[in-house]
Write a protein that holds these residues in place. Structure first.
Motif, PDB file in Angstrom:
ATOM      1  N   PHE A   1       0.846  -1.195   0.000  1.00  0.00           N
ATOM      2  CA  PHE A   1       0.000   0.000   0.000  1.00  0.00           C
ATOM      3  C   PHE A   1       0.884   1.249   0.000  1.00  0.00           C
ATOM      4  N   PRO A   2       0.334   2.370  -0.446  1.00  0.00           N
ATOM      5  CA  PRO A   2       1.118   3.621  -0.425  1.00  0.00           C
ATOM      6  C   PRO A   2       1.559   3.984   0.994  1.00  0.00           C
ATOM      7  N   GLU A   3       2.700   4.607   1.095  1.00  0.00           N
ATOM      8  CA  GLU A   3       3.229   5.035   2.390  1.00  0.00           C
ATOM      9  C   GLU A   3       2.238   5.953   3.113  1.00  0.00           C
ATOM     10  N   SER A   4       1.475   6.712   2.350  1.00  0.00           N
ATOM     11  CA  SER A   4       0.500   7.625   2.955  1.00  0.00           C
ATOM     12  C   SER A   4      -0.616   6.887   3.684  1.00  0.00           C
ATOM     13  N   GLU A   5      -0.743   5.590   3.454  1.00  0.00           N
ATOM     14  CA  GLU A   5      -1.769   4.783   4.123  1.00  0.00           C
ATOM     15  C   GLU A   5      -1.234   4.053   5.356  1.00  0.00           C
ATOM     16  N   LYS A   6      -0.003   4.332   5.729  1.00  0.00           N
ATOM     17  CA  LYS A   6       0.622   3.657   6.861  1.00  0.00           C
ATOM     18  C   LYS A   6      -0.244   3.740   8.122  1.00  0.00           C
ATOM     19  N   PHE A   7      -0.844   4.902   8.361  1.00  0.00           N
ATOM     20  CA  PHE A   7      -1.670   5.083   9.556  1.00  0.00           C
ATOM     21  C   PHE A   7      -3.161   5.043   9.219  1.00  0.00           C
ATOM     22  N   GLY A   8      -3.479   4.677   7.987  1.00  0.00           N
ATOM     23  CA  GLY A   8      -4.860   4.570   7.553  1.00  0.00           C
ATOM     24  C   GLY A   8      -5.257   3.122   7.372  1.00  0.00           C
ATOM     25  N   LEU A   9      -5.548   2.757   6.137  1.00  0.00           N
ATOM     26  CA  LEU A   9      -6.014   1.402   5.848  1.00  0.00           C
ATOM     27  C   LEU A   9      -4.998   0.326   6.227  1.00  0.00           C
ATOM     28  N   THR A  10      -3.736   0.595   6.032  1.00  0.00           N
ATOM     29  CA  THR A  10      -2.716  -0.402   6.395  1.00  0.00           C
ATOM     30  C   THR A  10      -2.843  -0.769   7.875  1.00  0.00           C
ATOM     31  N   ASN A  11      -2.865   0.234   8.714  1.00  0.00           N
ATOM     32  CA  ASN A  11      -2.963   0.009  10.152  1.00  0.00           C
ATOM     33  C   ASN A  11      -4.286  -0.657  10.521  1.00  0.00           C
ATOM     34  N   GLN A  12      -5.382  -0.175   9.945  1.00  0.00           N
ATOM     35  CA  GLN A  12      -6.700  -0.724  10.260  1.00  0.00           C
ATOM     36  C   GLN A  12      -6.793  -2.200   9.874  1.00  0.00           C
ATOM     37  N   LEU A  13      -6.347  -2.527   8.671  1.00  0.00           N
ATOM     38  CA  LEU A  13      -6.395  -3.917   8.206  1.00  0.00           C
ATOM     39  C   LEU A  13      -5.523  -4.825   9.071  1.00  0.00           C
ATOM     40  N   ARG A  14      -4.347  -4.363   9.383  1.00  0.00           N
ATOM     41  CA  ARG A  14      -3.437  -5.183  10.188  1.00  0.00           C
ATOM     42  C   ARG A  14      -3.988  -5.419  11.594  1.00  0.00           C
ATOM     43  N   ARG A  15      -4.526  -4.380  12.201  1.00  0.00           N
ATOM     44  CA  ARG A  15      -5.069  -4.523  13.551  1.00  0.00           C
ATOM     45  C   ARG A  15      -6.259  -5.490  13.557  1.00  0.00           C
ATOM     46  N   ALA A  16      -7.123  -5.362  12.575  1.00  0.00           N
ATOM     47  CA  ALA A  16      -8.291  -6.250  12.503  1.00  0.00           C
ATOM     48  C   ALA A  16      -7.854  -7.685  12.231  1.00  0.00           C
ATOM     49  N   ALA A  17      -6.846  -7.861  11.381  1.00  0.00           N
ATOM     50  CA  ALA A  17      -6.353  -9.208  11.061  1.00  0.00           C
ATOM     51  C   ALA A  17      -5.709  -9.857  12.289  1.00  0.00           C
ATOM     52  N   VAL A  18      -4.951  -9.100  13.049  1.00  0.00           N
ATOM     53  CA  VAL A  18      -4.337  -9.618  14.271  1.00  0.00           C
ATOM     54  C   VAL A  18      -5.413  -9.947  15.303  1.00  0.00           C
ATOM     55  N   SER A  19      -6.491  -9.200  15.287  1.00  0.00           N
ATOM     56  CA  SER A  19      -7.582  -9.398  16.234  1.00  0.00           C
ATOM     57  C   SER A  19      -8.231 -10.775  16.096  1.00  0.00           C
ATOM     58  N   ILE A  20      -8.267 -11.316  14.898  1.00  0.00           N
ATOM     59  CA  ILE A  20      -8.956 -12.591  14.689  1.00  0.00           C
ATOM     60  C   ILE A  20      -8.280 -13.728  15.485  1.00  0.00           C
ATOM     61  N   PRO A  21      -7.022 -14.057  15.230  1.00  0.00           N
ATOM     62  CA  PRO A  21      -6.429 -15.144  16.024  1.00  0.00           C
ATOM     63  C   PRO A  21      -6.275 -14.773  17.498  1.00  0.00           C
ATOM     64  N   SER A  22      -6.107 -13.490  17.776  1.00  0.00           N
ATOM     65  CA  SER A  22      -5.945 -13.060  19.167  1.00  0.00           C
ATOM     66  C   SER A  22      -7.219 -13.301  19.971  1.00  0.00           C
TER      67      SER A  22
END
Length: 116
Positions: free
Chosen positions: A27-48
């Motif tokens: 993803f674009p660097e400008s999305e580091k704190f946007g969709l990138t972060n949101q997707l990663r947090r939600a993905a980690v949330s599933i197994p957690s």
């Protein structure tokens, strides 16, 4: 109490999480704190949440954590569709991820229904 490391949904969700990290690294660097972060947090949330719920003393409590897991899955689906709209991913990658996610949702829902 369930052994979360033996649960197929936990194993699949870890693999899926890795795929989300891989795809969002493009993803674009400008999305580091946007969709990138949101997707990663939600993905980690599933197994957690599967792991945390498995430690609970009752099936009712575990089922509640599995419901949170499902919420994270639907959050990811929405965010992936937005990523497609913004052309951060292509349709092929989206289809693969959504197929994996659908499998996790079905397995989680079915497992949750056995806990009642």
């Amino acid at each position: 109490m369930h052994r979360f490391k033996d649960l197929e949904i936990w194993k699949k969700s870890r693999v899926f999480c890795t795929k989300i990290y891989d795809i969002t690294s493009e993803f674009p660097e400008s999305e580091k704190f946007g969709l990138t972060n949101q997707l990663r947090r939600a993905a980690v949330s599933i197994p957690s949440n599967i792991a945390e719920g498995s430690s609970r003393s009752s099936n009712k409590d575990f089922a509640r954590f599995l419901q949170i897991t499902l919420g994270s899955a639907y959050e990811i689906e929405t965010q992936l569709l937005i990523s497609l709209d913004l052309e951060f991913i292509n349709q092929t990658k989206l289809d693969i991820l959504l197929k994996d996610l659908e499998s996790i949702v079905k397995m989680t829902s079915k497992f949750k229904s056995t806990l009642k």
